[in-house]
Write an enzyme that holds these catalytic residues in place. Structure first.
Site, mmCIF file in Angstrom:
data_model
loop_
_atom_site.group_PDB
_atom_site.id
_atom_site.type_symbol
_atom_site.label_atom_id
_atom_site.label_comp_id
_atom_site.label_asym_id
_atom_site.label_seq_id
_atom_site.Cartn_x
_atom_site.Cartn_y
_atom_site.Cartn_z
ATOM 1 N N GLY A 269 -1.460 12.713 7.176
ATOM 2 C CA GLY A 269 -2.841 12.506 6.702
ATOM 3 C C GLY A 269 -3.741 11.850 7.746
ATOM 4 N N ARG B 66 -10.185 6.627 5.256
ATOM 5 C CA ARG B 66 -10.781 5.452 4.595
ATOM 6 C C ARG B 66 -10.597 4.157 5.375
ATOM 7 N NH1 ARG B 66 -7.983 6.376 -1.038
ATOM 8 N NH2 ARG B 66 -6.632 7.603 0.319
ATOM 9 N N GLY C 108 -1.930 19.596 1.375
ATOM 10 C CA GLY C 108 -1.387 18.869 0.223
ATOM 11 C C GLY C 108 0.036 18.401 0.457
ATOM 12 N N ASP D 10 2.526 4.863 4.576
ATOM 13 C CA ASP D 10 1.548 3.769 4.437
ATOM 14 C C ASP D 10 1.896 2.796 3.319
ATOM 15 O OD1 ASP D 10 1.026 5.334 2.271
ATOM 16 O OD2 ASP D 10 -1.131 5.505 2.606
ATOM 17 N N GLU E 242 -2.811 14.640 -11.795
ATOM 18 C CA GLU E 242 -3.668 13.945 -10.824
ATOM 19 C C GLU E 242 -4.994 13.539 -11.469
ATOM 20 O OE1 GLU E 242 -2.743 12.983 -7.637
ATOM 21 O OE2 GLU E 242 -0.829 13.607 -8.494
ATOM 22 N N ASN F 272 6.660 -37.240 39.160
ATOM 23 C CA ASN F 272 5.453 -37.487 38.368
ATOM 24 C C ASN F 272 4.242 -36.911 39.096
ATOM 25 O OD1 ASN F 272 4.219 -39.431 36.092
ATOM 26 N ND2 ASN F 272 2.902 -39.459 37.906
ATOM 27 N N ASN G 29 -3.086 -22.533 44.771
ATOM 28 C CA ASN G 29 -2.060 -21.510 44.998
ATOM 29 C C ASN G 29 -2.630 -20.183 45.473
ATOM 30 O OD1 ASN G 29 -3.282 -21.277 42.459
ATOM 31 N ND2 ASN G 29 -1.608 -19.998 41.698
ATOM 32 N N SER H 173 -2.862 -39.504 41.554
ATOM 33 C CA SER H 173 -3.890 -38.758 40.823
ATOM 34 C C SER H 173 -4.834 -38.036 41.769
ATOM 35 C CB SER H 173 -4.706 -39.722 39.972
ATOM 36 O OG SER H 173 -3.865 -40.314 39.020
HETATM 37 C C1 UD1 Z 1 -0.491 10.924 -4.139
HETATM 38 C C2 UD1 Z 1 0.078 11.555 -5.401
HETATM 39 C C3 UD1 Z 1 -0.352 10.717 -6.608
HETATM 40 C C4 UD1 Z 1 0.124 9.276 -6.428
HETATM 41 C C5 UD1 Z 1 -0.392 8.717 -5.114
HETATM 42 C C6 UD1 Z 1 0.241 7.356 -4.860
HETATM 43 C C7 UD1 Z 1 0.095 13.972 -4.946
HETATM 44 C C8 UD1 Z 1 -0.513 15.266 -5.261
HETATM 45 N N1 UD1 Z 1 -0.421 12.887 -5.549
HETATM 46 O O1 UD1 Z 1 -1.904 11.023 -4.210
HETATM 47 O O2 UD1 Z 1 0.210 11.252 -7.792
HETATM 48 O O3 UD1 Z 1 -0.304 8.483 -7.521
HETATM 49 O O4 UD1 Z 1 -0.037 9.573 -4.019
HETATM 50 O O5 UD1 Z 1 -0.334 6.753 -3.746
HETATM 51 O O6 UD1 Z 1 1.034 13.912 -4.184
HETATM 52 N N2 UD1 Z 1 -0.044 13.889 3.308
HETATM 53 C C9 UD1 Z 1 0.395 14.791 4.254
HETATM 54 N N3 UD1 Z 1 -0.142 16.050 4.212
HETATM 55 C C10 UD1 Z 1 -1.055 16.437 3.290
HETATM 56 C C11 UD1 Z 1 -1.497 15.486 2.350
HETATM 57 C C12 UD1 Z 1 -0.965 14.226 2.386
HETATM 58 O O7 UD1 Z 1 1.235 14.481 5.100
HETATM 59 O O8 UD1 Z 1 -1.470 17.589 3.334
HETATM 60 C C13 UD1 Z 1 0.541 12.540 3.341
HETATM 61 C C14 UD1 Z 1 -0.464 11.461 3.622
HETATM 62 O O9 UD1 Z 1 -0.487 11.143 5.015
HETATM 63 C C15 UD1 Z 1 0.084 10.312 2.795
HETATM 64 C C16 UD1 Z 1 0.812 10.974 1.634
HETATM 65 O O10 UD1 Z 1 1.058 12.289 2.035
HETATM 66 O O11 UD1 Z 1 1.009 9.530 3.552
HETATM 67 C C17 UD1 Z 1 0.043 10.936 0.299
HETATM 68 O O12 UD1 Z 1 -1.161 11.675 0.442
HETATM 69 P P1 UD1 Z 1 -2.525 11.233 -0.232
HETATM 70 O O13 UD1 Z 1 -3.572 12.216 0.109
HETATM 71 O O14 UD1 Z 1 -2.786 9.797 0.057
HETATM 72 O O15 UD1 Z 1 -2.171 11.416 -1.777
HETATM 73 P P2 UD1 Z 1 -2.903 10.706 -2.985
HETATM 74 O O16 UD1 Z 1 -4.171 11.404 -3.286
HETATM 75 O O17 UD1 Z 1 -2.963 9.250 -2.753
HETATM 76 MG MG MG Z 2 -2.787 7.997 -1.005
#
Ligand code: UD1
Ligand code: MG
Length: 469
Positions: free
Chosen positions: A13, A17, A88, A115, A165, A384, A393, A412
């Site tokens: 990701g 934010r 996703g 994270d 979700e 001392n 230096n 001194s």
């Molecule tokens: C996700 C969960 C949600 C949960 C929440 C907890 C899904 C669909 N939803 O939502 O149910 O309550 O975490 O924090 O999974 N990432 C990728 N590739 C992608 C998308 C995300 O590697 O295409 C990684 C991100 O870097 C992150 C993790 O997956 O480490 C979660 O992704 P994020 O987009 O934060 O999911 P949430 O919307 O928080």
């Molecule tokens: Mg998240």
């Protein structure tokens, strides 16, 4: 033997934010990087349970930096599946299985995010035991919150559960307080099967990993009491929250091992710091990197100690700054002392206020009590150095060594122009600028001769100091 557990660590990701340039997994936290915490927690779990596991870290956004760092720290231990487009969480897991040939042969797959730095080994253990004892296909760690906004809600079914979700939930479902933490342990063959059917027919148009769980499935949502364990770092506010929890965890473990912290809330102690029982740490102390503080040492208020060793019974007085230095036993350093790179201090040395040292080897019981600079120097036992002593230096191009023997008394306000070699049992008169070597037992004085003119002050004293008659 094949690996029992494959770990899919999702780190592709963008972390938008956070609003920082650093890739999110590489954000610094308590002397480590954010991603290290999830990895270390899983590795401790593997160790405690004697399990064999392997990591595939799904990278995408800023993948060169993330992979570069992990390669350096974990040298060759991990695979790095690439998710080219962030479609996703299910898509991220597909990348993991596609790019890690070994992953399909594992018995279980542990899926977690990069994270969540507060996870502890016992969380994984509970997921693992429940999965095995109840012979489930998958488990998901959940927790309860009063403000569930943003999280996937847990909908319990006949035998299993599903996750809805935020965006796709009805008003009624949004009221559910049990939420998905994003941490799952699943049977690998089960998740591989389920992944094939996941589509992106939802409000986000993403492939949701959460869709592997079904209301009539052989899956279970495990509710954990402590929601904080699952804190996800999405903003710098959450980063600060995570830091304070981790900092306090570290200090609490030191306290329970006999280290006396007078005010743990105000201290900052990185993971790699070691402190022996019997040491005392005053308020507002910052300990960074590889620090070792030995038995009965005392660190007073507002000191910063970075990559340094402090010996038994040594006192570091208030507002001192030590970096890349070694201080042996029963020394007194500070207040307001600065010990820089390469300072090596033997037993019983006294370094007082406003003294700066750099690449300085000080033998036993050397005293430098006030206002000095000692750089590129070796000083023998018992010597001392008086107030205002300075090693000259640096000649504008190179640094040179000042060597002073043992049992010497340097008056001194003496400057020594390096390179220079001073013997043992030498006496140097105050205010001397020394630019020639002094043999052992020698006396040196090098200052302008004093002249007195009686009654002549009136020529110089002016204003309120003027001599009227
Ligand atoms: C996700 C969960 C949600 C949960 C929440 C907890 C899904 C669909 N939803 O939502 O149910 O309550 O975490 O924090 O999974 N990432 C990728 N590739 C992608 C998308 C995300 O590697 O295409 C990684 C991100 O870097 C992150 C993790 O997956 O480490 C979660 O992704 P994020 O987009 O934060 O999911 P949430 O919307 O928080
Ligand atoms: Mg998240």
């Amino acid at each position: 033997m094949t690996d029992q557990i494959g770990v899919a660590l999702l780190a592709a990701g963008a972390g938008t934010r956070l609003k920082v340039k650093t890739a999110k997994p590489l954000i610094r936290l308590l002397g480590k990087r954010l991603v290290d915490f999830s990895i270390d927690a899983v590795e401790s779990f593997f160790q405690q349970k004697s399990l064999k596991g392997k990591f595939g870290v799904v990278v995408g956004h800023q993948k060169e930096e993330v992979q570069g760092y992990l390669e350096e720290r974990y040298a060759g231990k991990f695979s790095y599946p690439v998710q080219h487009q962030q479609l996703g969480t299910a898509d991220a897991l597909r990348s993991y299985f596609n790019d890690c040939p070994w992953a399909k042969d594992t018995e279980y797959t542990l899926i977690l995010c990069a994270d969540t730095p507060l996870l502890t080994p016992d969380v994984f253990e509970k997921l693992h035991t429940t999965l095995e004892e109840k012979k489930l296909d998958g488990v998901c760690a959940t927790f309860s919150v009063n403000q569930p906004f943003g999280y996937g809600r847990i909908i319990k079914g006949s035998s299993g559960f599903r996750i809805v979700e935020e965006k796709d939930a009805t008003d009624e479902q949004r009221k559910i307080k049990e939420v998905n933490s994003g941490l799952y342990l699943v049977k690998t063959d089960y998740v591989l099967r389920e992944l094939e059917t996941i589509d992106s027919n939802n409000k986000s148009g993403e492939f949701y990993l959460t869709d592997v769980f079904k209301e009539d499935g052989n899956v279970e949502a495990i509710l954990f009491e402590d929601a904080q364990t699952f804190l996800g770092v999405n903003t710098l506010v959450q980063l600060e929250e995570a830091r304070s929890v981790l900092n306090l965890r570290k200090i609490r473990s030191l306290q329970l091992n006999g280290v006396n912290f007078l005010d743990s809330k105000t201290c900052y102690v990185e993971e790699s710091v070691e402190i022996e029982a019997g040491a005392t740490i005053f308020p507002s102390v910052t300990l960074l990197g590889k620090v070792l503080i030995k038995e009965d040492a005392l660190i007073e208020q507002s000191c910063v100690i970075k990559n340094a060793e402090i010996g038994n019974g040594t006192v570091i007085k208030a507002f001192s700054y030590l970096e890349d230095a070694v201080v042996q036993s029963n020394c007194a350093i500070g207040p307001f002392a600065r010990l820089r790179k390469g300072t090596e201090v033997s037993d019983g040395v006294k370094i007082g206020n406003f003294v700066e040292t750099k690449q300085a080897k000080l033998d036993k019981k050397v005293a430098i009590s006030h206002l000095s600079y000692v750089g590129d120097a070796e000083v023998g036992e018992n010597t001392n150095l008086g107030c205002g002593f300075i090693t000259c230096n640096y000649d504008g191009e190179k640094k040179h060594l000042t060597k002073i023997g043992k049992d010497s008394f340097i008056g001194s306000d003496t400057q020594m122009i390096a390179p220079i070699n001073i013997g043992d049992k030498v006496f140097v008169a105050s205010g001397s600028t020394i630019n020639q070597d002094i043999p052992s037992e020698g006396f040196a004085i090098a200052r302008g001769k004093q002249t007195i003119k009686e009654g002549m002050a009136k020529r110089f004293l002016k204003g309120k100091f003027a001599i009227k008659k």
